[in-house]
Design a protein around this motif. Sequence first.
Motif, PDB file in Angstrom:
ATOM      1  N   PHE A 121       3.559  17.331   1.299  1.00 33.12           N
ATOM      2  CA  PHE A 121       2.550  17.991   0.468  1.00 33.12           C
ATOM      3  C   PHE A 121       2.271  19.380   1.051  1.00 33.12           C
ATOM      4  N   HIS A 175      -5.113   0.233  -0.145  1.00 35.27           N
ATOM      5  CA  HIS A 175      -4.531   1.088   0.896  1.00 35.27           C
ATOM      6  C   HIS A 175      -3.174   1.672   0.498  1.00 35.27           C
ATOM      7  N   SER A 176      -2.992   2.915   0.855  1.00 31.96           N
ATOM      8  CA  SER A 176      -1.722   3.569   0.516  1.00 31.96           C
ATOM      9  C   SER A 176      -1.095   4.223   1.737  1.00 31.96           C
ATOM     10  N   PHE A 177      -1.538   3.795   2.918  1.00 33.74           N
ATOM     11  CA  PHE A 177      -0.931   4.376   4.130  1.00 33.74           C
ATOM     12  C   PHE A 177       0.217   3.504   4.625  1.00 33.74           C
ATOM     13  N   ARG A 217       4.087   9.112  -4.906  1.00 36.04           N
ATOM     14  CA  ARG A 217       3.477  10.414  -5.207  1.00 36.04           C
ATOM     15  C   ARG A 217       4.279  11.565  -4.605  1.00 36.04           C
ATOM     16  N   GLN A 231      -4.948  15.606   1.314  1.00 39.79           N
ATOM     17  CA  GLN A 231      -3.625  15.853   0.722  1.00 39.79           C
ATOM     18  C   GLN A 231      -3.528  17.261   0.126  1.00 39.79           C
ATOM     19  N   ARG A 264       7.710  14.037  -4.016  1.00 44.83           N
ATOM     20  CA  ARG A 264       8.694  14.656  -4.900  1.00 44.83           C
ATOM     21  C   ARG A 264      10.092  14.104  -4.621  1.00 44.83           C
ATOM     22  N   ASN A 271       4.300  17.046 -11.027  1.00 41.39           N
ATOM     23  CA  ASN A 271       2.932  17.531 -10.808  1.00 41.39           C
ATOM     24  C   ASN A 271       2.002  16.500 -10.178  1.00 41.39           C
ATOM     25  N   ILE A 272       2.560  15.333  -9.845  1.00 41.79           N
ATOM     26  CA  ILE A 272       1.671  14.265  -9.359  1.00 41.79           C
ATOM     27  C   ILE A 272       1.082  14.587  -7.985  1.00 41.79           C
ATOM     28  N   TYR A 282       2.556  13.862   5.791  1.00 48.28           N
ATOM     29  CA  TYR A 282       1.911  14.558   4.668  1.00 48.28           C
ATOM     30  C   TYR A 282       2.251  16.050   4.691  1.00 48.28           C
ATOM     31  N   SER A 320      -4.506  12.905  -5.837  1.00 48.74           N
ATOM     32  CA  SER A 320      -4.447  12.033  -4.659  1.00 48.74           C
ATOM     33  C   SER A 320      -5.236  10.757  -4.942  1.00 48.74           C
ATOM     34  N   PHE A 321      -4.890   9.718  -4.215  1.00 48.12           N
ATOM     35  CA  PHE A 321      -5.421   8.390  -4.523  1.00 48.12           C
ATOM     36  C   PHE A 321      -5.816   7.680  -3.232  1.00 48.12           C
ATOM     37  N   GLY A 359       0.796  -1.218   0.000  1.00 43.42           N
ATOM     38  CA  GLY A 359       0.000   0.000   0.000  1.00 43.42           C
ATOM     39  C   GLY A 359       0.824   1.262   0.000  1.00 43.42           C
ATOM     40  N   SER A 360       1.765   1.363   0.945  1.00 41.70           N
ATOM     41  CA  SER A 360       2.454   2.643   1.122  1.00 41.70           C
ATOM     42  C   SER A 360       3.270   3.037  -0.095  1.00 41.70           C
ATOM     43  N   ARG A 361       3.553   2.084  -0.969  1.00 40.24           N
ATOM     44  CA  ARG A 361       4.315   2.440  -2.173  1.00 40.24           C
ATOM     45  C   ARG A 361       3.540   3.457  -3.015  1.00 40.24           C
ATOM     46  N   TYR A 362       2.201   3.371  -2.972  1.00 37.22           N
ATOM     47  CA  TYR A 362       1.407   4.337  -3.737  1.00 37.22           C
ATOM     48  C   TYR A 362       1.659   5.753  -3.232  1.00 37.22           C
ATOM     49  N   THR A 363       1.786   5.882  -1.919  1.00 36.41           N
ATOM     50  CA  THR A 363       2.051   7.206  -1.361  1.00 36.41           C
ATOM     51  C   THR A 363       3.475   7.642  -1.671  1.00 36.41           C
ATOM     52  N   LYS A 402      -4.954   3.679 -11.949  1.00 32.03           N
ATOM     53  CA  LYS A 402      -3.516   3.433 -11.774  1.00 32.03           C
ATOM     54  C   LYS A 402      -2.718   3.969 -12.962  1.00 32.03           C
TER      55      LYS A 402
END
Lengths: 240, 245
Positions: B99, B80-82, A86, B141, A88, B69-70, B95, B74-75, A79-83, B46
């Motif tokens: 961000f 899950h992305s946490f 994103r 975000q 910089r 610019n990504i 964050y 937000s996704f 999961g956390s790879r998606y964050t 994706k």
Amino acid sequence: MKKISSLFGACAAESFAGVLCVLGCMGIVEIVAFVLRGIIRDAGSFGEAAADSFLPFICALGYLGMFLALVRGSGNSRGSRYTVRRLRVSERTTFLVRAVYCILCFALFILFQAVMIFLLAFFYRHGRYFSGGAEYLFVSLRADGFLYSIIPLKDIWMVLMNAACVVFSGTAAAYMAVLIRDGIGPIISYAVPVAVILLFLMRSLFVPFVLVFVLLTICWLLCLYSALVYSGDKWGWDRS
Amino acid sequence: MIEIKDLEKTYAGGSRALDHIDLELHPGEIVGLFGPNGAGKTTLMKCIFGYLRYNGKITLDGDPVTRKNIARLSFGTCEHSFFPGITADDHALFYRDHFETFDERRFRVLMDFFGLPTDRKIRHMSAGQQNQFEVIMALCQGADYIFLDEPFAGNDIFNREDFYKVLLGMLGPGEMLMLSTHLIEEVSGLISRAVLLDKGKIIGDRQISELEEEGTSLVGCIKAAYSYRPDRVYEALDQLSPEGQ
């Protein structure tokens, strides 16, 4: 720098519980092993050397456990790879942050070993010199408990070897974690980090020192090169 | 605006997940992305983020979506992305560092709204709470384009209905929200546009205002688009009955 440190913290939080678990297990196993060693030696049924011979295997097992804990964690959850992707922060920097974290974990492991050897030697001193070696980190005590030496000068090459292995293994663990996270790469990609850890395990057992060191260095360079090329490849990691 | 042109995605093994997709997403829209399982909803999201390689062109205000610019996207995903090993408060810190537009006030309000603990590691939360937290992070975000993939899994009806109301009142005029869900009836009052996907192709793209003018419900529109066959239920029951054996 603030971004890098926060990324480091987030990555570390993923696997630190696993690292502590490995250290805890190693502590328990080593205490048991030292007690058994004392019993065997006192009984006189085996030679002292024979009683000592299984200690490096225990340490090697702990090293393997540490490797697996780091590969499984180190901020590479699916999961956390998606964050992370994103942010910089480049993929290459992310990989290096993880590698540094893994290297520090292995260093912690070696330090833990040194402390364990020192404590156990202190509490288990008998009439003669005591010398305990966790993969060439030496602690020697005399009969009165006086600290004779830690890492004697004559073993400086062994100390360097340890430091090199810590760096190599940390890099290999971070690289393997990335490969597993993305579920990509041919089998040969996995072979490099596996070779690093196998060579580490063998270095005190069967294979001559110089040969292992040369092979380790080659594997490590391959590992680092391929990880840096891979992580700097391009936007998008999917190989399908 | 996000512009998707001639987007194609073929997975290893040859299965085509997306087939010549053309789509524009404008600021201020709330878009419902619908389709049966395997239609390509998640794959589409994706690809927009660059998590998957694709053929075609995806631009954000004319520029390709890159690391530069990504952060404007937000996704929130059911995958899950946490970071499971850190707390909600630590996520807020993280964050805030990464961000610049992170909305701390929105974060606190939503955490309170869902009654989520801020000092507990995310891995120790229930599955429903984790999904709620995922949605919160995507909304806070500070992104211009928010993508939520099956965000309400594991949430009870009361939480969902109240949340839709909060969401409507919370989103700014420049924020675009794309929502992929199977809860068509529930979100019909929330969305302003419905995009229908099937087998990797867009088979419908309707404004809700148009449907209202036509007197067609969203569910009715979707059933028509997918050639829904109510008789298949009776067919299956007939085959299962003792006479059908």
